[in-house]
Enzyme design. Structure first.
Site, mmCIF file in Angstrom:
data_model
loop_
_atom_site.group_PDB
_atom_site.id
_atom_site.type_symbol
_atom_site.label_atom_id
_atom_site.label_comp_id
_atom_site.label_asym_id
_atom_site.label_seq_id
_atom_site.Cartn_x
_atom_site.Cartn_y
_atom_site.Cartn_z
ATOM 1 N N ASP A 264 82.705 -63.579 -61.353
ATOM 2 C CA ASP A 264 82.248 -63.867 -62.716
ATOM 3 C C ASP A 264 83.233 -63.279 -63.721
ATOM 4 O O ASP A 264 83.512 -62.086 -63.705
ATOM 5 C CB ASP A 264 80.863 -63.261 -62.943
ATOM 6 C CG ASP A 264 80.444 -63.343 -64.408
ATOM 7 O OD1 ASP A 264 80.064 -64.438 -64.848
ATOM 8 O OD2 ASP A 264 80.510 -62.312 -65.107
ATOM 9 N N LYS B 39 82.710 -68.012 -68.943
ATOM 10 C CA LYS B 39 81.849 -68.193 -70.110
ATOM 11 C C LYS B 39 82.665 -68.597 -71.335
ATOM 12 O O LYS B 39 83.793 -68.123 -71.518
ATOM 13 C CB LYS B 39 81.113 -66.880 -70.432
ATOM 14 C CG LYS B 39 80.424 -66.228 -69.256
ATOM 15 C CD LYS B 39 79.824 -64.888 -69.650
ATOM 16 C CE LYS B 39 79.432 -64.080 -68.433
ATOM 17 N NZ LYS B 39 80.586 -63.582 -67.651
ATOM 18 N N HIS C 35 78.273 -67.886 -73.630
ATOM 19 C CA HIS C 35 78.224 -66.429 -73.519
ATOM 20 C C HIS C 35 77.097 -65.801 -74.353
ATOM 21 O O HIS C 35 76.580 -64.754 -73.997
ATOM 22 C CB HIS C 35 79.577 -65.851 -73.961
ATOM 23 C CG HIS C 35 79.895 -64.524 -73.375
ATOM 24 N ND1 HIS C 35 81.169 -64.153 -73.033
ATOM 25 C CD2 HIS C 35 79.118 -63.460 -73.061
ATOM 26 C CE1 HIS C 35 81.157 -62.919 -72.534
ATOM 27 N NE2 HIS C 35 79.926 -62.483 -72.550
#
Length: 290
Positions: free
Chosen positions: A42, A72, A105
């Site tokens: 991530d 993101k 995000h």
């Protein structure tokens, strides 16, 4: 251990996060994580280390389809066209043609029109096959309701702050009702050790006692708690020993009583920023091109 997203895509439940990892640290940290066995990585445009994540993945020699890559879109790139361009920025830095998961995000409630436009861009990328799943991060119940009213695809993931002292049960319930998986950032309560506002999760006596009964650390107990309750968790570290420790959570099981005792530790005290406080004026910053 895998989770099945609401569109049938499978994702490792336990992932590796790189928030606050400097570019210089990121290649080694991700390389160590991949060697340990992590297959979910991530990152985020705003972290400034997507390029280094991509480099570590290439160096690993692991087949692309064996690694689940999530990133993101930052609020400065919200809006339909802007978010399509943000995808190009991220994939360019990562060195990829396709992302496994792309999420917004923040909710950016003060300009939710831009949020809606950004999410519709994610829907386009999904329909075009350029991403395999889409989602959101730091969305509260009201944000999820508003998004659902204006878009057509339910987020596969909502990545939010979840640890023993801040469990966000209302958001988790809303996620579950919609078929959205809760993904925990700061899952072992790391934020409690560097943000004021209460005790550090690592010093919690309940966790220490549970860990002692299994021969595990408080961090490992916390990660096991997430996994047994169906959440995805994204621990982060740049230290190989800690990276390995955080992955060593598949050989024990917490009892129902132990899970309940951790649930009872919730203080409902957020340590991260309030989602309503995230505005372009205070948090906007340019995300460079690839």
């Amino acid at each position: 251990m895998n989770l099945t997203l609401n569109n049938g895509v499978t994702m490792p439940a336990l992932g590796f996060g790189v928030f606050q990892a400097s570019p210089d640290e990121t290649v080694d940290a991700v390389s160590s994580a991949l060697e340990t066995g992590y297959r979910l990585i991530d990152t985020a445009a705003a972290y400034g280390n997507e390029r280094e994540v991509g480099e570590a993945i290439r160096r690993s020699g692991i087949a692309r389809d064996e690694i689940f890559i999530e990133t993101k879109v930052w609020i400065s790139d919200f809006g339909y066209d802007e978010t399509l361009h943000a995808f190009e920025k991220s994939t360019g830095k990562l060195g990829l043609d396709q992302l496994d998961l792309l999420i917004l995000h923040q909710a950016l409630p003060s300009r939710f029109d831009l949020t809606t436009g950004a999410y519709k861009a994610l829907e386009t990328l999904l329909s075009d096959g350029r991403v395999r799943a889409i989602g959101v991060s730091n969305f509260m119940e009201a944000h999820l309701e508003k998004l659902a009213a204006e878009t057509s695809i339910v987020p596969a993931i909502n990545q939010i702050e979840v640890h023993l002292y801040f469990q966000q049960r209302g958001v988790q319930a809303a996620n579950a009702a919609a078929g959205t998986i809760t993904q925990a950032w700061s899952p072992i309560g790391g934020i409690t050790s560097y943000r004021e506002g209460g005790p550090s999760a690592f010093d919690d006596e309940t966790l220490k006692a549970i860990g002692a009964s299994h021969g595990k650390s408080p961090a490992q107990v916390m990660l096991r708690w997430h996994l047994q309750q169906g959440r995805s968790a994204l621990p982060k570290s740049v230290r190989p020993a800690r990276i390995a420790e955080n992955f060593d959570v598949f050989d024990f099981e917490l009892t129902a009583e132990q899970l309940a005792s951790i649930d009872a530790l919730d203080t409902d005290a957020r340590r991260g920023p309030e989602p309503e406080d995230i505005t372009l004026e205070t948090f906007g910053r340019e995300i460079p091109d690839a």
